[in-house]
Design an enzyme around this catalytic site. Structure first.
Site, mmCIF file in Angstrom:
data_model
loop_
_atom_site.group_PDB
_atom_site.id
_atom_site.type_symbol
_atom_site.label_atom_id
_atom_site.label_comp_id
_atom_site.label_asym_id
_atom_site.label_seq_id
_atom_site.Cartn_x
_atom_site.Cartn_y
_atom_site.Cartn_z
ATOM 1 C CB SER A 111 28.533 -1.630 46.015
ATOM 2 O OG SER A 111 27.552 -2.630 45.794
ATOM 3 C CE1 TYR A 159 30.150 -4.688 50.453
ATOM 4 C CE2 TYR A 159 28.143 -4.041 49.325
ATOM 5 C CZ TYR A 159 29.475 -4.417 49.282
ATOM 6 O OH TYR A 159 30.115 -4.497 48.071
#
Ligand code: NAD
Length: 260
Positions: A142, A155
């Protein structure tokens, strides 16, 4: 281009994983799907991809928060489809909370699915890739593998971890026909992001459409969502011969997010 190859795409019942699975099948690869969802819906997706592209498509419901099931996914793909040539580590979840309130069990869950599962899958698949001297490992990281945002401690830690893991595996396979790279998407409109848009709309008392625009404006200069099809095309490129010396890269497709 991928006729005769077998791809495993984790978390491919939805969103980015499904887009990548379709793109690889479109190049002739047989595909093992994985992920959660309604059994009838998954069967429709599985048989639909098989019919559309004329390839074999399997499904395995391994829960990737469990190492034994992750290893089982690679074993199942190998026994049902013959081998694993392409491994796309895509399954992931998001939990949003300030660090001091972040629930311990959610930390463990995010790390297990978004980081550890990739380790267990790579460990299980690399020996057979090395034995055939060809393989493609694509980790869906990401922009949060490159930069941080508030309230996403697990995350961001997992995604930075997977970028590091990508480099190590790329170095360890550098003299072989196996490559390992990461894709770092910006905002993609999937169920994972829709939940964050819904929460934004509720918090600010605005419509979901307005919240979607606000979410994009905050971070993504293009003000457009990246699409699963665009990410699928990037994954296909990473599988090509032209990408045989792309090794240990973290390629951001993020509408300019990381250029700021
Ligand atoms: P999504 O929620 O649409 O899909 C997630 C997939 O993972 C689903 O198939 C789900 O069933 C599966 N999954 C979840 N937990 C699992 C488990 N324990 N075992 C097996 N499968 C499991 O989300 P998405 O947006 O398509 O996300 C896919 C990946 O892309 C994730 O790693 C995410 O972090 C990453 N990503 C997404 C965005 C975005 O904007 N959507 C941006 C950057 C990175």
């Amino acid at each position: 281009m991928l006729k005769g190859k077998v791809a495993v795409v984790t978390g491919s019942t939805s969103g980015i994983g499904l887009g990548i699975a379709r793109a690889l099948a479109g190049q002739g690869a047989d595909v093992m799907l994985n992920g959660f969802g309604d059994a009838a819906e998954i069967e429709k997706v599985r048989s639909g991809i098989a019919a559309e592209f004329g390839v074999k498509v399997g499904y395995n419901g391994a829960d990737l928060s469990k190492p034994a099931e992750t290893k089982g996914l690679i074993e199942a793909a190998t026994s049902e489809l013959g081998k694993v040539d392409v491994l796309v580590n895509n399954a992931g979840i998001q939990v949003v909370s300030p660090v001091e309130d972040f629930p311990d069990d959610k930390w463990e869950l995010v790390i297990s699915i978004n980081l550890s599962a990739a380790f267990y899958a790579i460990k299980a698949a690399v020996p057979q890739m090395k034995s055939r001297n060809w393989g493609r490992i694509i980790n869906i990281a990401s922009v949060h593998g490159l930069v941080a945002s508030t309230n996403k401690v697990a995350y961001v830690a997992a995604k930075h971890g997977i970028v590091g893991m990508t480099k190590v595996v790329a170095l360890e396979t550098a003299e072989t026909g196996v490559t390992c790279n990461a894709i770092c998407p910006g905002w993609v409109l999937t169920p994972l992001v829709q939940k964050q848009i819904d929460a934004w709309a509720e918090r600010d008392g605005i419509s979901k459409e307005e919240a979607g625009r606000a979410l994009l404006s905050e971070k993504q200069p293009s003000k457009q969502f990246v699409t699963p099809d665009q990410l699928g095309a990037l994954a296909v490129f990473m599988c090509s011969d032209a990408a045989s010396n792309l090794r240990g890269a973290a390629v951001n497709m993020d509408g300019g997010w990381c250029a700021q």
